[in-house]
Design a protein around this motif. Structure first.
Motif, PDB file in Angstrom:
ATOM      1  N   ALA A  23      14.167  10.140 -64.572  1.00 30.87           N
ATOM      2  CA  ALA A  23      12.999  10.876 -64.071  1.00 30.87           C
ATOM      3  C   ALA A  23      12.891  10.740 -62.556  1.00 30.87           C
ATOM      4  CB  ALA A  23      11.725  10.360 -64.746  1.00 30.87           C
ATOM      5  N   ALA A  24      13.103   9.515 -62.057  1.00 24.90           N
ATOM      6  CA  ALA A  24      12.979   9.292 -60.619  1.00 24.90           C
ATOM      7  C   ALA A  24      14.078  10.023 -59.848  1.00 24.90           C
ATOM      8  CB  ALA A  24      13.026   7.790 -60.314  1.00 24.90           C
ATOM      9  N   GLY A  75      13.066   6.297 -67.046  1.00 26.85           N
ATOM     10  CA  GLY A  75      12.386   6.206 -65.754  1.00 26.85           C
ATOM     11  C   GLY A  75      13.357   6.482 -64.619  1.00 26.85           C
ATOM     12  N   ARG A  98      18.088  17.675 -72.411  1.00 24.81           N
ATOM     13  CA  ARG A  98      16.932  16.875 -72.776  1.00 24.81           C
ATOM     14  C   ARG A  98      17.207  15.463 -73.284  1.00 24.81           C
ATOM     15  NH1 ARG A  98      12.755  18.462 -76.698  1.00 24.81           N
ATOM     16  NH2 ARG A  98      12.168  16.321 -76.320  1.00 24.81           N
ATOM     17  N   LYS A 106      14.994  17.304 -56.939  1.00 22.93           N
ATOM     18  CA  LYS A 106      14.132  18.449 -56.624  1.00 22.93           C
ATOM     19  C   LYS A 106      13.742  18.461 -55.157  1.00 22.93           C
ATOM     20  CE  LYS A 106      12.190  19.902 -60.970  1.00 22.93           C
ATOM     21  NZ  LYS A 106      12.012  18.687 -61.816  1.00 22.93           N
ATOM     22  N   ASN A 127      11.828  11.125 -72.627  1.00 23.39           N
ATOM     23  CA  ASN A 127      10.548  10.412 -72.520  1.00 23.39           C
ATOM     24  C   ASN A 127      10.682   8.914 -72.741  1.00 23.39           C
ATOM     25  OD1 ASN A 127       9.149  12.825 -72.107  1.00 23.39           O
ATOM     26  ND2 ASN A 127       9.253  13.214 -74.300  1.00 23.39           N
ATOM     27  N   GLY A 128      11.912   8.445 -72.928  1.00 24.05           N
ATOM     28  CA  GLY A 128      12.112   7.006 -73.005  1.00 24.05           C
ATOM     29  C   GLY A 128      12.198   6.435 -74.405  1.00 24.05           C
ATOM     30  N   SER A 131      13.487   2.812 -72.057  1.00 26.77           N
ATOM     31  CA  SER A 131      12.376   3.186 -71.192  1.00 26.77           C
ATOM     32  C   SER A 131      12.788   3.203 -69.717  1.00 26.77           C
ATOM     33  CB  SER A 131      11.226   2.218 -71.425  1.00 26.77           C
ATOM     34  OG  SER A 131      10.363   2.227 -70.343  1.00 26.77           O
ATOM     35  N   LEU A 132      13.560   2.194 -69.314  1.00 24.47           N
ATOM     36  CA  LEU A 132      13.979   2.143 -67.907  1.00 24.47           C
ATOM     37  C   LEU A 132      14.998   3.237 -67.583  1.00 24.47           C
ATOM     38  CD1 LEU A 132      14.198  -1.705 -67.275  1.00 24.47           C
ATOM     39  CD2 LEU A 132      12.560  -0.083 -66.320  1.00 24.47           C
ATOM     40  N   GLY A 155      13.367  13.635 -59.759  1.00 27.27           N
ATOM     41  CA  GLY A 155      12.373  13.936 -58.734  1.00 27.27           C
ATOM     42  C   GLY A 155      13.012  14.014 -57.358  1.00 27.27           C
ATOM     43  N   ASP A 196      15.768   9.786 -75.572  1.00 25.67           N
ATOM     44  CA  ASP A 196      14.990  10.965 -75.276  1.00 25.67           C
ATOM     45  C   ASP A 196      14.518  10.879 -73.823  1.00 25.67           C
ATOM     46  OD1 ASP A 196      11.647  11.689 -75.783  1.00 25.67           O
ATOM     47  OD2 ASP A 196      13.229  13.179 -75.988  1.00 25.67           O
TER      48      ASP A 196
END
Ligand SMILES: Nc1nc2c(ncn2[C@@H]2O[C@H](COP(=O)(O)OP(=O)(O)OP(=O)(O)O)[C@@H](O)[C@H]2O)c(=O)[nH]1
Ligand SMILES: [Mg+2]
Lengths: 165, 195
Positions: free
Chosen positions: A67-68, A64, A101, A74, A40-41, A60-61, A71, A38
């Motif tokens: 997500a990074a 991350g 997602r 964008k 969200n990790g 989790s990584l 960013g 997901d």
């Protein structure tokens, strides 16, 4: 698509369908490990040689990482980078986004190739995307109909206290 | 955003520790990690600078036990507190189910606490959260130090919503599990309402 505050829900039926798709992708792409995370990790499903892997940390990584780079995208005016590829000495990681997602992670070595993984991932993403869309629809319907009350509807403060003993 | 998995009978919730630089967020997670039995925890991941300042996040997965036949897992994250890491903080807040605001009780960090809390509100709002409703607790950390503001003072400034507030010394662990329990309670109660 789900809003930021709604829960992601996974049912047995869809979970089995997802596993079948992942196993097929594992075979057809000649890869070592595949997992779905997901954004969200949270780990959704995994298949392949996972025994020696810390899949929770990986999930989790990976999130991350996505997500990074999202960013970064964008900042330069891109919507997102939908594919990431990390090349190691033995193992490589191919990361892609499915249906906006969920994150599909494929770990492979010299028995496969980036070209093959790319090709198979593309195909599998379409099928996985369909399952996730159905999952979202199903979750929304269940929420509206109220047929499947949350398993947490009746928890008490005592239940919660017991978790910490 | 919690994840309810009927297939594996698991529920996952994400809790984020927020607060100004050096307030003790990472120390909270380290204490929890050290005091939790092997079988209930995963690896703690810290993406930090060479001087042990959080660079991206700390991550600690906990499996607390079962509720109504569902394995209850909490994923604890900390954000980097230093002001210039705001882009990273926004990313970590995505999909959060509950927030712990760790305030640094020292008088000289008074303004830093307010600034960080404002930043939290802005970032939550930007993600579409209702800051009046999201499960939220405040921890007043470093109560062991001599130069601390009074709880009344801190509370008046930081706790407008009158959420649960706890005193702590994360270094010795005092108040750390109480804080986690308080936020977990709010998160699970929120799920009960179908949130
Ligand atoms: N005296 C005292 N020191 C504390 C306490 N909690 C944390 N510290 C110390 O404060 C310093 C910073 O703690 P961290 O946990 O790294 O702070 P942080 O909030 O994670 O900081 P960033 O990662 O920069 O956001 C460390 O030297 C800790 O030992 C406390 O309760 N009392
Ligand atoms: Mg830190």
């Amino acid at each position: 698509m789900l809003g930021p505050q709604s829960s992601l829900v996974m049912y047995d039926e869809e979970y089995q369908r997802i596993l079948v798709l992942l196993e097929k992708l594992l075979r057809e792409s000649n890869s070592k490990v595949i997992f779905l995370v997901d954004k969200n990790g949270q780990l959704i499903a995994a298949t392949g040689e996972t025994a020696h892997l810390d899949t929770t940390s990986l999930a989790s990584l990976t999130a991350g990482n996505i997500a990074a780079t999202g960013g970064l995208a964008k900042l330069i005016g891109e919507k997102e980078f939908s594919i990431l590829f990390h090349e190691g000495e033995k193992d490589n990681i191919h990361i892609s986004i499915v249906g906006g997602r969920v994150i599909l992670v494929v770990i492979f070595d010299q028995r496969s190739s980036l070209g093959l993984v790319r090709l198979r991932v593309k195909k599998a993403s379409i099928d996985l995307g369909t399952v996730f869309q159905e999952l979202v629809d199903k979750t929304e319907q269940e929420a509206i109909s109220g047929n499947a009350p949350s398993p947490f509807a009746e928890i008490t403060d005592d239940d919660i206290d017991n978790l910490f003993n | 955003m919690s994840f309810i998995n009927y297939a594996s009978r698991e529920i996952n919730c994400k809790i984020v520790y927020y607060g100004p630089g050096l307030c003790g967020k990472t120390t909270n997670l380290q204490f929890i990690y050290n005091k939790t039995a092997e079988e209930s925890k995963g690896k703690m991941i810290s993406l930090a600078t060479e001087t042990e300042r959080t660079l991206f996040f700390d991550f600690l997965p906990l499996a607390l036990g079962e509720i109504r036949g569902f394995k209850t897992r909490f994923h604890l994250y900390t954000v980097p507190g230093q002001v210039f890491y705001d882009a990273s903080r926004k990313l970590i807040l995505k999909g959060v189910d509950g927030v712990v605001f760790v305030a640094d009780s020292q008088e000289e960090r008074f303004d830093a606490n307010i600034e960080s809390l404002e930043n939290l509100k802005d970032n939550l709002e930007e993600q579409g959260f209702d800051i009046e409703k999201i499960p939220f607790v405040i921890q007043y950390n470093k109560r062991d130090l001599p130069n601390v503001s009074s709880i009344e003072e801190l509370s008046a400034l930081l706790n407008e919503r009158k959420v649960p507030e706890l005193e702590a010394c994360a270094m010795s662990g005092e108040g750390v599990f109480e804080t986690l329990k308080a936020v977990a309670k709010l998160v699970l109660n929120n799920l009960k309402k179908g949130g």
